[in-house]
Design an enzyme around this catalytic site. Structure first.
Site, PDB file in Angstrom:
ATOM      1  N   SER A 531      20.106   9.512   6.626  1.00 16.57           N
ATOM      2  CA  SER A 531      18.751  10.040   6.598  1.00 16.57           C
ATOM      3  C   SER A 531      17.859   9.193   7.516  1.00 16.57           C
ATOM      4  O   SER A 531      18.118   9.106   8.703  1.00 16.57           O
ATOM      5  CB  SER A 531      18.249  10.081   5.155  1.00 16.57           C
ATOM      6  OG  SER A 531      17.093  10.857   5.037  1.00 16.57           O
ATOM      7  N   ASP A 616      20.293  21.510   4.072  1.00 19.77           N
ATOM      8  CA  ASP A 616      19.473  20.308   3.913  1.00 19.77           C
ATOM      9  C   ASP A 616      18.008  20.645   4.193  1.00 19.77           C
ATOM     10  O   ASP A 616      17.665  21.111   5.284  1.00 19.77           O
ATOM     11  CB  ASP A 616      19.959  19.228   4.888  1.00 19.77           C
ATOM     12  CG  ASP A 616      19.373  17.856   4.592  1.00 19.77           C
ATOM     13  OD1 ASP A 616      18.324  17.775   3.933  1.00 19.77           O
ATOM     14  OD2 ASP A 616      19.973  16.867   5.044  1.00 19.77           O
ATOM     15  N   HIS A 651      21.187  17.735   1.449  1.00 17.18           N
ATOM     16  CA  HIS A 651      20.975  16.363   1.902  1.00 17.18           C
ATOM     17  C   HIS A 651      21.957  15.379   1.268  1.00 17.18           C
ATOM     18  O   HIS A 651      22.346  14.393   1.902  1.00 17.18           O
ATOM     19  CB  HIS A 651      19.542  15.948   1.563  1.00 17.18           C
ATOM     20  CG  HIS A 651      19.062  14.759   2.325  1.00 17.18           C
ATOM     21  ND1 HIS A 651      18.939  14.747   3.693  1.00 17.18           N
ATOM     22  CD2 HIS A 651      18.669  13.524   1.909  1.00 17.18           C
ATOM     23  CE1 HIS A 651      18.477  13.569   4.093  1.00 17.18           C
ATOM     24  NE2 HIS A 651      18.322  12.811   3.024  1.00 17.18           N
TER      25      HIS A 651
END
Length: 683
Positions: A531, A616, A651
């Site tokens: 991320s 995501d 995610h």
């Protein structure tokens, strides 16, 4: 087989066409990349399977969580061998005992059954689950695609009947009112932001909007106060916050604002007892960035009436407060380590004794408010997670449960230590490390992990999977770079906005330190981040690719320049406080100067393992896809670059526990292939 090559469009962003999620050409491109890495790993499929079985073999597949007492019942989870997901149960409670009563056991929720109804390789994630005050109803939320949009359900336990509640675009959060009839829930707006508080009536009728947050920088969050007297609504950006409250026994009443928001003022309020007196306990940064603690009367919590309980400290960060009828627990941070301070109601305060010099504490506020105990979660790099009971009166600790590690495992077989790397400006950057046996006398393969954003702390954590690398001679290290919160709020501020470059230079400094001290070498150094940590990895690869043999970038935020210029995308506006608003020319120039995608250039890149989730909502899949395409275009070396896209996840990757273990086994196979260690057997 060669890596798939994306066509280039004649535009300012030649790979922007990959943002067309439903374009068959895009889906074909992502599929081809999946086939590419699968073909590359195929010759070592036996190794991948060996790694999977090693990791699986350390996990107790049939296990029972520590029961949580509430009223007349104990609530707990079971996992069974072969199941991807846990099952939720309850049974009768007998006094203070945590022993289960099998005769009264009731299955509340079987996530495996839910997943099976969705089809093979389905995604399912349990969001929130809350038992009603009378303990007859269970409210819960489910995400069935990975996009973090939840459906809401209520189970009538006695009748074993479940119904879905009508609330589109729910964020999954739930709290009950004391009447067992009304629920409060949050609803997402078009940018995927929890923006609206809704009241749901189980006896029928449309949801009633209670509060809408119009400022796109602010997120809503809901919960109950520690003493169960109030429903709390937090409205918070990354720099400013505000709390609203409602007596939980008056669900149709009017919510009140504790104290109105003021720019740059963050406060977090809870209601309970401080040294025997009931009222509001408030953590606020009004006196300094590391927060101070205040008390206000229940009837008059206006800011002008706050009384200081604990002064601001330049050295010690006050991270949180957990209230109990008998004591308050303060979560503190000093010298890059977490600590817990207990303030009993009628005696002197004390520091909770630490099991190790380098570990991670977390208060688990799950017991009833009047309990004489609180639960603590503890782990370290070589010690699996423990749940400890802390007796508030005197600080005595009892280990209630330790996550088992099956097989031949002994924490004493591992060396855990901390080193400090010196940045160019004199700042000392902490690095946490673990290896099997003694510190290597010569250069060893090393896995270096980093994040460095949002003030998040990478405190040392245990990993069953990591033992497979340690057993093959790896050192594992965490670079606690600026932008994280490991050294307090100033550490965070020194790695955000105009200071973001410090995060990147700190990580490079840590890598250079590990090389210069002969712990590793560039040919043996693997780096990883996910991320916002993927942004970190992407940037340092552009700056110093020669330092690293391989890199893992999970769902990486690498197209930061283009994403931050698109306020219509989910979460973009809320990110301005972290990265800056690119409508300002200076900010746009700064973002463009360090964005990994923008700064890919013709040079030799190390081997890369890049992951993405098609659903995501936090980091769009196309960031990884576009970055991969540009890397393949410019890479002057022969090291492989793989893009792995999960078509049924978001995610956090796959939702099933065995699915997640296989993903780790694949990543480790990539690492061992890259370092020429596929024949290396565990020590």
């Amino acid at each position: 087989m060669p890596a798939p090559v994306a066509r280039k469009a004649n535009t300012a962003d030649p790979y922007a066409w990959l943002e067309q999620r439903d374009n068959p050409e895009v889906l074909a491109y992502l599929t081809a990349h999946n086939e590419h890495w699968q073909a590359a790993l195929a010759p070592d499929s036996a190794l991948t399977e060996q790694l999977f079985e090693e990791i699986r073999g350390r996990i107790r597949e049939t296990d029972l969580s520590l029961p949580i007492p509430r009223g007349d019942y104990l609530y707990y989870q079971r996992t069974r061998a072969g199941d991807e997901h846990p099952r939720l149960y309850r049974c009768a409670r007998h006094g203070d005992s945590l022993e289960l009563d099998s005769a009264s056991e009731v299955l509340l929720l079987d996530l495996n059954q839910q997943a099976d109804s969705l089809g093979e390789d389905s995604f399912i994630s349990l969001g929130d689950y809350q038992i009603s005050p009378d303990q007859r109803l269970l409210a819960y939320s489910l995400d069935t695609s990975g996009d973090e949009v939840y459906r809401l359900f209520v189970l009538d336990i006695q009748r074993n009947q479940t119904r879905e509640l009508e609330l589109a675009h729910a964020d999954g959060s739930l709290i009950w009112a004391d009447d067992n009839r009304h629920l409060f829930a949050l609803q997402l707006d078009d940018s995927h932001r929890p923006a609206t508080l809704q009241r749901l009536d189980l006896q029928g009728g449309a949801p009633v909007e209670i509060f809408h947050e119009a400022d796109e920088r602010f997120f809503l969050a809901i919960g109950r106060s520690s003493d169960e007297r109030f429903a709390l609504l937090s409205c918070a950006s990354k720099t400013t916050s505000e709390t609203h409250y409602l007596p939980i026994d008056q669900p149709l009443g009017t919510w009140q604002c504790l104290t109105p928001r003021e720019a740059e003022h963050e406060y977090h309020a809870d209601h309970g007892h401080w040294q025997g007196q009931a009222g509001w306990v408030i953590r606020s940064n009004q006196a300094g960035i590391n927060f101070a603690l205040y008390f206000a009367a229940s009837a008059n919590p206006a800011r002008s009436q706050w009384q200081c309980l604990r002064e601001h400290s330049e050295q010690v960060m006050l991270e949180g407060v957990s209230l109990n009828q008998h004591a308050a627990l303060l979560s503190l941070r000093d010298n890059a380590l977490p600590h817990i301070w207990v303030q009993p109601a009628h005696s002197e305060g004390y520091a909770v004794a630490q099991p190790d010099s380098l570990g991670s504490w977390h208060v688990q506020d799950v017991l009833e408010y009047h309990s004489p105990l609180m639960r603590l979660h503890y782990q370290s790099l070589n010690r699996p997670a423990q749940i400890r009971a802390l007796r508030l009166a005197d600080g005595e600790q009892t280990i209630l449960k330790e996550t088992p590690v099956e097989g031949d495992f002994n924490p004493a077989d591992y060396r855990v230590w901390r080193e400090w790397a010196a940045a160019a400006d004199g700042t000392r950057i902490p690095i946490s490390l673990i290896c099997m046996g003694e510190r290597p006398a010569h250069s060893a393969p090393l896995y270096l992990y980093g994040y460095g954003a949002y003030g998040e702390c990478l405190d040392p954590w245990f990993s069953h999977a990591r033992l497979s690398l340690l057993a093959r001679g790896f050192v594992f290290a965490i670079a606690h770079v600026r932008g994280g919160g490991e050294c307090g709020e100033a550490w965070y501020c020194a790695g955000k906005l105009e200071h973001k470059a410090n995060s990147f230079s700190d990580f490079i400094t840590c890598a250079e330190h590990l090389i210069s001290t002969q712990l590793t070498s560039p040919e043996q150094l693997v780096i990883s981040g996910g991320s916002a940590g993927g942004l970190l990895i992407g940037n340092v690869l552009n700056q110093r690719p020669e330092l690293f043999a391989a890199a893992i970038a999970d769902v990486p935020f690498v197209d930061v320049f283009n994403t931050m210029r698109r306020p219509e995308l989910p979460l973009t506006v809320t990110e301005y406080d972290e990265w800056g608003n690119p409508d300002e020319p200076a900010v746009a120039a700064r973002l463009k100067s360090y964005a990994p995608y923008e700064n890919v250039r013709a040079q030799h890149y190390p081997a890369l393992w890049i992951t993405a989730g098609l659903h995501d909502c936090r980091v769009q899949y196309w960031e990884a896809a576009k970055w991969t395409a540009k890397l393949l275009e410019h890479n002057q070396g022969t090291a492989p670059i793989y893009l792995k896209t999960d078509f049924g996840a978001g995610h956090g990757g796959q939702s099933g526990r065995y699915q997640a273990l296989r993903e780790v086994a694949q990543e480790y196979t990539f690492i061992l292939q890259t370092l020429g260690m596929t024949e290396k057997t565990p020590i």
